[in-house]
Design a protein around this motif. Structure first.
Motif, PDB file in Angstrom:
ATOM      1  N   ASP A 195      76.286  56.132  56.928  1.00 36.84           N
ATOM      2  CA  ASP A 195      77.176  55.188  56.249  1.00 36.84           C
ATOM      3  C   ASP A 195      76.354  54.020  55.704  1.00 36.84           C
ATOM      4  OD1 ASP A 195      79.106  53.466  55.363  1.00 36.84           O
ATOM      5  OD2 ASP A 195      79.999  53.093  57.333  1.00 36.84           O
ATOM      6  N   HIS A 196      76.114  54.031  54.382  1.00 39.85           N
ATOM      7  CA  HIS A 196      75.290  52.985  53.781  1.00 39.85           C
ATOM      8  C   HIS A 196      76.012  51.646  53.713  1.00 39.85           C
ATOM      9  CE1 HIS A 196      77.601  54.831  50.529  1.00 39.85           C
ATOM     10  NE2 HIS A 196      77.479  53.699  49.856  1.00 39.85           N
ATOM     11  N   THR A 197      77.302  51.628  53.982  1.00 38.44           N
ATOM     12  CA  THR A 197      78.034  50.357  53.983  1.00 38.44           C
ATOM     13  C   THR A 197      77.951  49.658  55.332  1.00 38.44           C
ATOM     14  OG1 THR A 197      80.163  51.314  54.664  1.00 38.44           O
ATOM     15  CG2 THR A 197      79.648  51.323  52.311  1.00 38.44           C
ATOM     16  N   ALA A 198      77.429  50.352  56.357  1.00 37.58           N
ATOM     17  CA  ALA A 198      77.377  49.789  57.708  1.00 37.58           C
ATOM     18  C   ALA A 198      76.077  49.036  57.974  1.00 37.58           C
ATOM     19  CB  ALA A 198      77.538  50.898  58.750  1.00 37.58           C
ATOM     20  N   GLY A 199      75.143  49.075  57.022  1.00 33.38           N
ATOM     21  CA  GLY A 199      73.868  48.376  57.191  1.00 33.38           C
ATOM     22  C   GLY A 199      72.821  49.220  57.880  1.00 33.38           C
ATOM     23  N   ASP A 200      71.557  48.993  57.508  1.00 36.81           N
ATOM     24  CA  ASP A 200      70.394  49.675  58.091  1.00 36.81           C
ATOM     25  C   ASP A 200      70.574  51.185  58.133  1.00 36.81           C
ATOM     26  OD1 ASP A 200      67.911  50.075  59.122  1.00 36.81           O
ATOM     27  OD2 ASP A 200      68.141  48.658  60.777  1.00 36.81           O
ATOM     28  N   THR A 201      70.676  51.764  56.946  1.00 33.02           N
ATOM     29  CA  THR A 201      70.841  53.216  56.838  1.00 33.02           C
ATOM     30  C   THR A 201      69.648  53.951  57.428  1.00 33.02           C
ATOM     31  OG1 THR A 201      72.071  52.839  54.786  1.00 33.02           O
ATOM     32  CG2 THR A 201      71.317  55.083  55.217  1.00 33.02           C
ATOM     33  N   ALA A 202      68.440  53.422  57.196  1.00 33.09           N
ATOM     34  CA  ALA A 202      67.242  54.078  57.724  1.00 33.09           C
ATOM     35  C   ALA A 202      67.294  54.170  59.241  1.00 33.09           C
ATOM     36  CB  ALA A 202      65.991  53.329  57.274  1.00 33.09           C
ATOM     37  N   ALA A 203      67.802  53.111  59.889  1.00 33.26           N
ATOM     38  CA  ALA A 203      67.905  53.120  61.352  1.00 33.26           C
ATOM     39  C   ALA A 203      68.873  54.195  61.821  1.00 33.26           C
ATOM     40  CB  ALA A 203      68.336  51.751  61.862  1.00 33.26           C
ATOM     41  N   GLN A 204      69.961  54.408  61.068  1.00 38.13           N
ATOM     42  CA  GLN A 204      70.913  55.456  61.431  1.00 38.13           C
ATOM     43  C   GLN A 204      70.248  56.825  61.391  1.00 38.13           C
ATOM     44  OE1 GLN A 204      74.837  55.215  59.405  1.00 38.13           O
ATOM     45  NE2 GLN A 204      74.153  53.210  58.636  1.00 38.13           N
ATOM     46  N   VAL A 205      69.431  57.060  60.378  1.00 43.33           N
ATOM     47  CA  VAL A 205      68.749  58.347  60.253  1.00 43.33           C
ATOM     48  C   VAL A 205      67.676  58.486  61.332  1.00 43.33           C
ATOM     49  CG1 VAL A 205      67.354  59.801  58.735  1.00 43.33           C
ATOM     50  CG2 VAL A 205      69.212  58.417  57.778  1.00 43.33           C
ATOM     51  N   ARG A 206      66.961  57.404  61.576  1.00 42.02           N
ATOM     52  CA  ARG A 206      65.900  57.435  62.587  1.00 42.02           C
ATOM     53  C   ARG A 206      66.462  57.754  63.971  1.00 42.02           C
ATOM     54  NH1 ARG A 206      64.218  52.807  61.547  1.00 42.02           N
ATOM     55  NH2 ARG A 206      62.783  53.390  59.872  1.00 42.02           N
ATOM     56  N   LYS A 207      67.672  57.293  64.239  1.00 41.04           N
ATOM     57  CA  LYS A 207      68.293  57.506  65.547  1.00 41.04           C
ATOM     58  C   LYS A 207      68.595  58.980  65.783  1.00 41.04           C
ATOM     59  CE  LYS A 207      72.210  55.926  68.356  1.00 41.04           C
ATOM     60  NZ  LYS A 207      73.396  55.020  68.390  1.00 41.04           N
ATOM     61  N   HIS A 209      67.162  61.532  63.931  1.00 42.55           N
ATOM     62  CA  HIS A 209      66.002  62.363  63.578  1.00 42.55           C
ATOM     63  C   HIS A 209      64.731  61.620  64.006  1.00 42.55           C
ATOM     64  CE1 HIS A 209      69.203  64.017  61.099  1.00 42.55           C
ATOM     65  NE2 HIS A 209      68.475  65.115  60.928  1.00 42.55           N
ATOM     66  N   ARG A 210      64.531  61.582  65.313  1.00 44.12           N
ATOM     67  CA  ARG A 210      63.439  60.771  65.879  1.00 44.12           C
ATOM     68  C   ARG A 210      62.053  61.232  65.448  1.00 44.12           C
ATOM     69  NH1 ARG A 210      65.520  57.256  69.394  1.00 44.12           N
ATOM     70  NH2 ARG A 210      67.577  57.686  70.315  1.00 44.12           N
ATOM     71  N   SER A 211      61.918  62.506  65.136  1.00 45.41           N
ATOM     72  CA  SER A 211      60.603  63.000  64.716  1.00 45.41           C
ATOM     73  C   SER A 211      60.416  62.915  63.204  1.00 45.41           C
ATOM     74  CB  SER A 211      60.407  64.447  65.174  1.00 45.41           C
ATOM     75  OG  SER A 211      61.367  65.296  64.567  1.00 45.41           O
ATOM     76  N   GLY A 212      61.409  62.361  62.511  1.00 44.49           N
ATOM     77  CA  GLY A 212      61.296  62.186  61.061  1.00 44.49           C
ATOM     78  C   GLY A 212      61.989  63.297  60.278  1.00 44.49           C
ATOM     79  N   ILE A 213      61.895  63.189  58.974  1.00 46.97           N
ATOM     80  CA  ILE A 213      62.491  64.176  58.068  1.00 46.97           C
ATOM     81  C   ILE A 213      61.395  64.726  57.155  1.00 46.97           C
ATOM     82  CG2 ILE A 213      64.792  63.146  58.119  1.00 46.97           C
ATOM     83  CD1 ILE A 213      64.122  61.687  55.523  1.00 46.97           C
ATOM     84  N   ASP A 214      61.726  65.797  56.448  1.00 48.61           N
ATOM     85  CA  ASP A 214      60.714  66.446  55.602  1.00 48.61           C
ATOM     86  C   ASP A 214      60.700  65.922  54.167  1.00 48.61           C
ATOM     87  OD1 ASP A 214      59.661  68.554  57.471  1.00 48.61           O
ATOM     88  OD2 ASP A 214      61.790  69.087  57.494  1.00 48.61           O
ATOM     89  N   GLY A 231      59.383  55.970  54.562  1.00 46.24           N
ATOM     90  CA  GLY A 231      58.727  55.864  55.858  1.00 46.24           C
ATOM     91  C   GLY A 231      59.314  56.797  56.901  1.00 46.24           C
ATOM     92  N   LEU A 232      60.502  57.330  56.659  1.00 46.41           N
ATOM     93  CA  LEU A 232      61.107  58.293  57.577  1.00 46.41           C
ATOM     94  C   LEU A 232      60.497  59.681  57.433  1.00 46.41           C
ATOM     95  CD1 LEU A 232      64.862  57.377  56.923  1.00 46.41           C
ATOM     96  CD2 LEU A 232      63.542  56.767  58.965  1.00 46.41           C
TER      97      LEU A 232
END
Length: 316
Positions: A195-207, A209-214, A231-232
């Motif tokens: 949810d990009h309206t909730a703030g810190d979208t990167a943090a949501q993905v990092r939570k 996908h702890r090992s990152g994305i491709d 950076g993800l």
């Protein structure tokens, strides 16, 4: 004929009565049935494309309709053919927000082809720019089955097709979406949303996908956020922007492949993405249809951001 145009770069789009264009050698005249709205339309109106132009400058690049007349030297198309494509023509000013448009049989900057049986004109008009962009950038990213990709701007015209194409390749798609679009974007193939309206979208993905994305695909033009999202991406992965927001320092990265995507070989891309639609493997999410006199308002809405899916224009 009626057309939506600007009187000069930076002008306000308005409905006008102008002369029907005539096809020059190598060109065809198309009686348009439908067109569609794209972000590039306002860019053209503002003078952001470094191409010669005529005024009034008729806007619109995507369209579908019947060939009514052919210029000297045209051999592959004839009157009566139903065609669609990206009607880029130099000089600019002969766009698809009009009752008629001229386009070269083999456009230097766009693509034109017959519409396959079973594809409605409205869908054929909505597909070219969004579909070619989505397919081309996923090719450039080299996305494969089993990989994960974050798509920002996933609910827009390009994004909704990119989500479907990535999922069809067997990738795990993480799509940015408002809560009210969550179910819809998942139905198109997203495995997860942020949810990009909730703030810190990167943090949501990092939570999640702890090992990152491709891979990361930017469709929003968020210059400030590009580096954080990139950076993800795991070492050896890829990131791309279709809005030319990848910063120079990242373009030189040795950790991941970073690019500002520029579409090439448009006829091939148009043929491939249209085949996917004709076969029923990809759908074009048309969310709104307007009439020609409503195009100025539709352009303003699209320019304000947050548009979902595609807006098409019913011309006839």
């Amino acid at each position: 004929m009626r057309a939506v145009a600007v009187r000069g770069f930076g002008g306000t789009p308005e409905l006008m009565d102008i002369s029907v264009p005539r096809p020059a050698p190598g060109e065809v005249l198309v009686e348009l049935t439908a067109a569609s709205v794209n972000p590039i339309d306002l860019g053209i109106a503002a003078g952001r494309l470094p191409l010669p132009h005529v005024t009034p400058l008729v806007l619109g690049v995507d369209g579908a309709g019947r060939v009514t007349e052919t210029g000297e030297g045209v051999h592959g198309l004839e009157p009566g053919d139903l065609v669609h494509g990206q009607f880029f023509r130099s000089p600019l000013g002969h766009g698809t927000f009009a009752e008629y448009a001229v386009v070269t049989e083999f456009p230097d900057h766009g693509a034109l082809q017959r519409v396959p049986d079973g594809v409605p004109a409205e869908i054929a008009a909505a597909l070219p720019t969004a579909g070619m962009t989505a397919l081309g950038v996923l090719d450039a990213l080299g996305l494969r089955a089993g990989q994960s990709i974050l798509i920002t701007g996933a609910t827009g015209g390009v994004g909704t097709i990119a989500v479907q194409l990535a999922a069809a390749r067997g990738a795990e798609v993480i799509a940015t979406a408002r809560p009210d679009a969550d179910r819809w974007i998942r139905e198109l193939g997203a495995a997860a949303t942020a949810d990009h309206t909730a703030g810190d979208t990167a943090a949501q993905v990092r939570k999640t996908h702890r090992s990152g994305i491709d891979a990361f695909l930017d469709l929003t033009g968020d210059t400030a956020g590009f580096g954080e999202y990139a950076g993800l991406v795991r070492d050896g992965g890829a990131a791309a922007s279709v809005t030319f927001t990848a910063p120079p320092e990242l373009l030189a990265s040795e950790r991941i492949a970073v690019s500002n995507f520029e579409m090439r070989d448009k006829p091939d891309l148009l043929a491939r993405i249209t085949a996917e639609v004709a076969a029923g493997r990809i759908m074009v999410p048309v969310q709104r249809t307007v009439h020609l006199d409503e195009v100025p308002e539709a352009l303003a809405r699209n320019g304000a951001g947050g548009a979902r899916g595609k807006t098409t224009v019913r011309i006839r």
